[in-house]
Design an enzyme around this catalytic site. Structure first.
Site, mmCIF file in Angstrom:
data_model
loop_
_atom_site.group_PDB
_atom_site.id
_atom_site.type_symbol
_atom_site.label_atom_id
_atom_site.label_comp_id
_atom_site.label_asym_id
_atom_site.label_seq_id
_atom_site.Cartn_x
_atom_site.Cartn_y
_atom_site.Cartn_z
ATOM 1 N N TYR A 142 0.822 -1.215 0.000
ATOM 2 C CA TYR A 142 0.000 0.000 0.000
ATOM 3 C C TYR A 142 0.858 1.269 0.000
ATOM 4 O O TYR A 142 0.437 2.293 -0.504
ATOM 5 C CB TYR A 142 -0.884 0.051 1.258
ATOM 6 N N LYS A 189 3.135 -15.347 2.729
ATOM 7 C CA LYS A 189 3.405 -16.094 1.497
ATOM 8 C C LYS A 189 4.914 -16.317 1.466
ATOM 9 O O LYS A 189 5.627 -15.906 0.544
ATOM 10 C CB LYS A 189 2.893 -15.274 0.295
ATOM 11 N N ASP A 221 -2.900 -18.326 0.657
ATOM 12 C CA ASP A 221 -3.888 -19.052 -0.165
ATOM 13 C C ASP A 221 -4.570 -20.139 0.666
ATOM 14 O O ASP A 221 -5.797 -20.307 0.619
ATOM 15 C CB ASP A 221 -3.237 -19.624 -1.445
ATOM 16 N N ASP A 245 -6.369 -6.930 4.299
ATOM 17 C CA ASP A 245 -7.503 -6.282 3.634
ATOM 18 C C ASP A 245 -8.407 -7.340 3.023
ATOM 19 O O ASP A 245 -9.626 -7.345 3.228
ATOM 20 C CB ASP A 245 -6.979 -5.323 2.553
ATOM 21 N N ASP A 249 -12.290 -8.970 4.608
ATOM 22 C CA ASP A 249 -13.567 -8.954 3.877
ATOM 23 C C ASP A 249 -14.132 -10.375 3.783
ATOM 24 O O ASP A 249 -15.328 -10.590 3.951
ATOM 25 C CB ASP A 249 -13.382 -8.406 2.446
HETATM 26 C C1 IPM Z 1 -10.423 -1.021 4.133
HETATM 27 C C2 IPM Z 1 -10.650 -0.424 2.765
HETATM 28 C C3 IPM Z 1 -9.472 0.462 2.414
HETATM 29 C C4 IPM Z 1 -8.226 -0.403 2.386
HETATM 30 C C5 IPM Z 1 -9.634 1.249 1.096
HETATM 31 C C6 IPM Z 1 -10.903 2.065 1.076
HETATM 32 C C7 IPM Z 1 -8.430 2.112 0.824
HETATM 33 O O1 IPM Z 1 -10.867 -1.402 1.814
HETATM 34 O O2 IPM Z 1 -10.338 -0.261 5.104
HETATM 35 O O3 IPM Z 1 -10.343 -2.242 4.238
HETATM 36 O O4 IPM Z 1 -7.945 -1.050 1.359
HETATM 37 O O5 IPM Z 1 -7.519 -0.430 3.388
HETATM 38 MN MN MN Z 2 -10.921 -3.432 2.619
#
Ligand code: IPM
Ligand code: MN
Length: 354
Positions: A142, A189, A221, A245, A249
């Protein structure tokens, strides 16, 4: 208690969900006799419109002078569809994380029994799921050098980590595990990436100071697979920025909706509390978004303030409306679901009346 809180609603559904968490904060203020000074700031697309900067200096100053920051969401489709946009709302969030030195992002995943039929997994798979993703937040791909070469036809994003960046978050993960199921899984990884090999080296070293915590290693993975085949095996998942990240999710939907997942980011300056979901622009202004993730992030803020009773009642109120089925459309089984503001009202009533 007297605290100053920075409130950054951001874009999309951000303002609506933040409004609910502020209602809840005021209910806590009244019930427990606290005093909160709220200072609002702009971030994201709305800040670009006003200041041509997604994280303006003024917002940074508000954050620095606050005891904690409540943040809604960031992002606007008009930038997503324009790969050439020079300034993007997301840069605001990244800049805020970096400038406040918020290197540790804590994302807990909890299951509510009455929602287990909403999980994309079979109910028996999610029984006993109680995990936390500890995501490194200010390093890795990032924040590495990025750019274009060969007349713009070649692009690169470098991934870099230094030992101290790994060490400080490893320590935090072990401390957190000590208060939980005493298990840390390092996700990396290391069969391919040099940065991952450094992570293994440093985390293994730090682990020597935490002999009562177990540590195991998983390639990312494999971890992605086990999160859906055997999610209950995890306690603390420690990982770098990008893997965290993606995995958070994935882990979030185990509970039935990403709209339930809260997060807290800690580091050098004021801590930040935010839902893990995004700005959900399709729902913006419609009063349909789920405010629970943001309200649970507020509970995390109270835990940080050592206000355990305050946090507890917020969590109880959320669990109660979930149990009763007073839910927004992402979770509701009923023909008519609750609106964003009604959900906030139910939680406020629980806190004020009980
Ligand atoms: C999160 C979001 C952010 C990230 C984006 C919006 C930059 O997806 O907080 O997980 O990738 O960190
Ligand atoms: Mn995110």
């Amino acid at each position: 208690m007297k605290k100053r809180v920075a409130v950054l609603p951001g874009d999309g559904i951000g303002p609506e969900i933040i409004e609910q968490s502020i209602k809840v904060l005021k209910a806590i203020e009244n019930r427990f006799g606290h005093q909160f000074e709220l200072v609002y700031g702009d971030i994201g697309a709305c800040a670009i419109d006003k200041y041509s900067d997604p994280y303006p200096e003024l917002t940074h100053k508000i954050c620095l002078e606050s005891d904690a920051i409540l943040f809604g969401a960031i992002g606007d489709p008009k930038y997503d569809n324009d790969p050439k946009a020079r300034i993007r709302p997301e840069q605001g969030l990244l800049k805020m994380r970096k400038e406040l030195g918020l290197y540790a992002n804590i994302r807990p995943v909890q299951i509510y029994k009455s929602l287990s039929h909403r999980s994309p997994l079979k109910e028996e798979k999610i029984e006993g799921v109680d995990l936390v993703v500890v995501r490194e937040l200010t390093g890795g791909i990032y924040f590495g050098e990025k750019g274009r070469k060969n007349g713009g036809r070649e692009a690169f994003d470098n991934c870099t980590y230094s030992d101290y960046e790994v060490e400080r978050i490893a320590r935090l993960a072990f401390e957190l595990a000590a208060k939980r199921k005493k298990r840390v899984t390092l996700v990396d990884k290391a069969n391919v990436l040099e940065t991952s090999r450094l992570w293994r080296e440093v985390v293994t070293e730090v682990h020597k100071e935490y002999s009562d915590i177990s540590l195991d290693y998983l390639f990312v993975d494999n971890a992605a697979m086990q999160l859906v085949t055997n999610p209950a095996k995890f306690d603390v998942i420690l990982t770098e920025n990008m893997f965290g990240d993606i995995l958070s999710d994935e882990a979030s939907v185990l509970s039935g909706s990403i709209g339930l997942l809260s997060s807290a980011s800690f580091g050098e300056k004021s801590p930040l509390f935010e839902p893990i979901h995004g700005s959900y622009p399709q729902a913006a202004g419609k009063n349909i978004a789920n405010p629970i993730a943001t309200i649970l992030s507020l509970a995390m803020m109270f835990e940080y303030f050592n206000a355990t009773d305050e946090a507890k009642i917020i969590r109880e109120a959320c669990a109660w409306i979930i149990e009763k089925g007073y839910l927004t459309e992402d979770l509701s089984d009923k023909k008519i679901s609750c609106s964003t503001s009604e959900t906030g009202d139910y939680i406020v009533n629980y806190i004020s009346l009980l």
